[in-house]
Design an enzyme around this catalytic site. Sequence first.
Site, mmCIF file in Angstrom:
data_model
loop_
_atom_site.group_PDB
_atom_site.id
_atom_site.type_symbol
_atom_site.label_atom_id
_atom_site.label_comp_id
_atom_site.label_asym_id
_atom_site.label_seq_id
_atom_site.Cartn_x
_atom_site.Cartn_y
_atom_site.Cartn_z
ATOM 1 N N GLY A 164 0.808 -1.219 0.000
ATOM 2 C CA GLY A 164 0.000 0.000 0.000
ATOM 3 C C GLY A 164 0.842 1.269 0.000
ATOM 4 N N GLU A 200 16.589 -0.264 -3.798
ATOM 5 C CA GLU A 200 16.334 -0.429 -5.229
ATOM 6 C C GLU A 200 16.686 0.859 -5.938
ATOM 7 O OE1 GLU A 200 12.592 -3.410 -5.777
ATOM 8 O OE2 GLU A 200 12.283 -1.404 -6.558
ATOM 9 N N LYS A 237 -2.522 3.689 -5.820
ATOM 10 C CA LYS A 237 -3.234 3.770 -7.095
ATOM 11 C C LYS A 237 -4.565 4.514 -6.967
ATOM 12 C CE LYS A 237 -1.168 -0.743 -7.854
ATOM 13 N NZ LYS A 237 -1.371 -2.177 -7.542
ATOM 14 N N GLU A 275 3.824 -7.468 -10.306
ATOM 15 C CA GLU A 275 3.949 -6.042 -10.624
ATOM 16 C C GLU A 275 5.324 -5.730 -11.215
ATOM 17 O OE1 GLU A 275 0.838 -4.073 -7.449
ATOM 18 O OE2 GLU A 275 2.964 -3.845 -6.988
ATOM 19 N N GLU A 288 7.226 -6.551 -7.332
ATOM 20 C CA GLU A 288 6.705 -7.395 -6.259
ATOM 21 C C GLU A 288 5.596 -8.290 -6.774
ATOM 22 O OE1 GLU A 288 4.247 -5.983 -3.133
ATOM 23 O OE2 GLU A 288 3.322 -4.386 -4.301
ATOM 24 N N ARG A 292 -2.637 -12.436 -3.606
ATOM 25 C CA ARG A 292 -4.037 -12.309 -3.195
ATOM 26 C C ARG A 292 -4.812 -11.704 -4.347
ATOM 27 N NH1 ARG A 292 -3.758 -6.755 -3.126
ATOM 28 N NH2 ARG A 292 -1.806 -5.920 -2.327
HETATM 29 P P1 ADP Z 1 -0.908 -2.638 -3.762
HETATM 30 O O1 ADP Z 1 -1.308 -1.211 -3.992
HETATM 31 O O2 ADP Z 1 -0.492 -2.933 -2.355
HETATM 32 O O3 ADP Z 1 0.069 -3.137 -4.788
HETATM 33 P P2 ADP Z 1 -3.688 -3.164 -4.304
HETATM 34 O O4 ADP Z 1 -3.673 -2.314 -5.509
HETATM 35 O O5 ADP Z 1 -4.491 -4.413 -4.340
HETATM 36 O O6 ADP Z 1 -2.207 -3.545 -3.950
HETATM 37 O O7 ADP Z 1 -4.154 -2.274 -3.054
HETATM 38 C C1 ADP Z 1 -4.268 -2.833 -1.749
HETATM 39 C C2 ADP Z 1 -4.442 -1.695 -0.792
HETATM 40 O O8 ADP Z 1 -5.803 -1.278 -0.736
HETATM 41 C C3 ADP Z 1 -4.140 -2.064 0.622
HETATM 42 O O9 ADP Z 1 -2.783 -2.052 0.870
HETATM 43 C C4 ADP Z 1 -4.909 -0.982 1.398
HETATM 44 O O10 ADP Z 1 -4.174 0.204 1.509
HETATM 45 C C5 ADP Z 1 -6.100 -0.690 0.522
HETATM 46 N N1 ADP Z 1 -7.381 -1.248 1.000
HETATM 47 C C6 ADP Z 1 -8.574 -0.954 0.454
HETATM 48 N N2 ADP Z 1 -9.566 -1.580 1.078
HETATM 49 C C7 ADP Z 1 -9.030 -2.325 2.045
HETATM 50 C C8 ADP Z 1 -9.553 -3.240 3.034
HETATM 51 N N3 ADP Z 1 -10.847 -3.554 3.126
HETATM 52 N N4 ADP Z 1 -8.698 -3.811 3.835
HETATM 53 C C9 ADP Z 1 -7.407 -3.540 3.751
HETATM 54 N N5 ADP Z 1 -6.863 -2.738 2.856
HETATM 55 C C10 ADP Z 1 -7.642 -2.121 2.006
HETATM 56 P P1 ADP Z 2 3.698 -1.689 -2.413
HETATM 57 O O1 ADP Z 2 3.974 -3.048 -1.867
HETATM 58 O O2 ADP Z 2 3.565 -0.653 -1.368
HETATM 59 O O3 ADP Z 2 2.589 -1.699 -3.427
HETATM 60 P P2 ADP Z 2 5.573 -1.528 -4.633
HETATM 61 O O4 ADP Z 2 6.920 -2.134 -4.573
HETATM 62 O O5 ADP Z 2 4.554 -2.232 -5.445
HETATM 63 O O6 ADP Z 2 5.053 -1.283 -3.156
HETATM 64 O O7 ADP Z 2 5.712 -0.035 -5.153
HETATM 65 C C1 ADP Z 2 4.628 0.870 -5.131
HETATM 66 C C2 ADP Z 2 4.824 1.923 -6.218
HETATM 67 O O8 ADP Z 2 6.038 2.650 -6.029
HETATM 68 C C3 ADP Z 2 4.940 1.353 -7.612
HETATM 69 O O9 ADP Z 2 3.680 1.143 -8.200
HETATM 70 C C4 ADP Z 2 5.742 2.415 -8.327
HETATM 71 O O10 ADP Z 2 4.918 3.497 -8.722
HETATM 72 C C5 ADP Z 2 6.687 2.903 -7.259
HETATM 73 N N1 ADP Z 2 7.967 2.165 -7.315
HETATM 74 C C6 ADP Z 2 8.270 1.030 -6.667
HETATM 75 N N2 ADP Z 2 9.535 0.638 -6.930
HETATM 76 C C7 ADP Z 2 10.045 1.554 -7.777
HETATM 77 C C8 ADP Z 2 11.326 1.746 -8.411
HETATM 78 N N3 ADP Z 2 12.338 0.907 -8.210
HETATM 79 N N4 ADP Z 2 11.487 2.835 -9.201
HETATM 80 C C9 ADP Z 2 10.476 3.697 -9.388
HETATM 81 N N5 ADP Z 2 9.272 3.599 -8.833
HETATM 82 C C10 ADP Z 2 9.045 2.534 -8.022
HETATM 83 MG MG MG Z 3 2.546 -2.799 -5.197
#
Ligand code: ADP
Ligand code: ADP
Ligand code: MG
Length: 466
Positions: A164, A200, A237, A275, A288, A292
């Site tokens: 998140g 990273e 997002k 991702e 990552e 789920r």
């Molecule tokens: P990520 O952004 O972690 O790559 P998602 O796009 O699936 O993955 O977004 C998940 C995120 O949505 C969670 O980390 C949390 O911040 C948010 N979220 C929305 N609704 C819920 C919920 N019911 N329970 C937990 N988290 C939620």
């Molecule tokens: P989370 O588990 O919180 O979803 P992510 O590793 O998926 O974390 O990263 C969340 C967001 O951060 C990505 O969607 C991207 O926009 C940005 N991000 C992550 N890693 C990088 C990177 N190495 N360089 C640039 N942007 C990154």
């Molecule tokens: Mg992510």
Amino acid sequence: MLKRVLIANRGEIAVRIIRECMDCGVEPVAVYSIADEQALHRILAEKSVCIGSPRPQDSYLNMENIIAAAVATGCDGIHPGFGFLSENSRFAQACMDAGLKFIGPAPQVIEAMGNKSKARALMKKNGVPVVPGSDGTVASAAEAAAVAEVIGYPVLFKASAGGGGRGMRKVMEAAEAEAMFQAASLEAESCFGDGSIYVEKLIEHPRHIEFQILADSFGNVIHLGERDCSIQRRNQKLLEESPAWGIDEAIREQMGQAAVKAAQAAGYENAGTIEFVVDRDGNFYFIEMNTRIQVEHPVTEMVTGVNLVREQLRIASGLPLSMKQEDVKLTGHAIECRITAEKITEDFAPCPGRVDFIHFPAGNGVRVDSPLYTGCEISPFYDSMIAKVIVYGQTRLDAIRKMRRALEEMVITGVESTLPLQHLILFQQDFLRGNYNTGFMEENMEVLVQVYLEAGGEQGDGKSLS
Ligand code: ADP
Ligand code: ADP
Ligand code: MG
């Protein structure tokens, strides 16, 4: 098929799963905290069990109470949704130990992929490109800075347990390393109970493109194409679409194959997401795996016609995938807006409260997944996402027009939401051209907020943007 499934979640995803269970003859059992006595997920499910007080630690994160509820109600499976316990390997194991099918991958797979620095190592070993960075975690700010010197600034310090967008810090130069290491580590410790950090390289203004995976218990692994989730605010997002606009066909093909390879390497079962970030030159790097169902899964459902939650239930029931890779065809275009109850002009502060009135858009190709109803309360205890509006059109422009229309039709009163902001994005020229990356919100936020204010905090018509 599983007969009775406990949904260990709340909000729109609990509603989505409960509805799916009902649609396919599986009995859903809801769980709720004291704050959620009147929540839609509880009302919809014929059976529901109270699992504790409002704080997540006491209820939706309370493994013992959740498993006891499942056993007491005679469930044979548990769907964790997203967030909460969905990526907790101890929970998956505890379900198994109690004789309940966890609807997701095996605990050791969650363990291997949920730890982001371990996942990187596994991907690297299997020939999936990863962002240059540290081998595993770094123990101190000094070690992190040493890695950064080798790969070159700017870098990101990221939490191994992250999710998140939490526990992540941009580091532009050596002088910032110490402070940013502490900040990332502290946030990770408080959010995930694990402060470990890896490094990273910061890819400048990449696109975020992810692939949906399905894998059954017979070793079949397929992907269902990609989603572009580059419209983000602070790494979270706001709007997602499928397919990704203007991606070279050869690169799309390579990414799909890499995603399948990644899932196979992990010994994956059920639905998951790989991702990637993609740089200006079309180089892609694994960042990552989410082990789920994902928030934005409906856009994939719309362009592929595959019901992902139904597939999750089938896979967990020991059935094979209902389709092969060659059967998966993406047609048309889908867009999702994640509407959160937040104040746009107050740095997106959460805005809980009573929903006085709600009207959802509808019509051809419009879907709304939401736990809201007129008179419901948005609780301050939980995530502020309150609705997902998803549209399907024949073309990208068709989908954009439909989303504008849908958001114009939607009414939520009593609480503020991000809806007007998402509506304005749909008029922004670079967005219309499909010419955007993860830097989009940073570049455009000020203008968008200004247009919003000029419209008196109402939905602008976006004309001044186009
Ligand atoms: P990520 O952004 O972690 O790559 P998602 O796009 O699936 O993955 O977004 C998940 C995120 O949505 C969670 O980390 C949390 O911040 C948010 N979220 C929305 N609704 C819920 C919920 N019911 N329970 C937990 N988290 C939620
Ligand atoms: P989370 O588990 O919180 O979803 P992510 O590793 O998926 O974390 O990263 C969340 C967001 O951060 C990505 O969607 C991207 O926009 C940005 N991000 C992550 N890693 C990088 C990177 N190495 N360089 C640039 N942007 C990154
Ligand atoms: Mg992510």
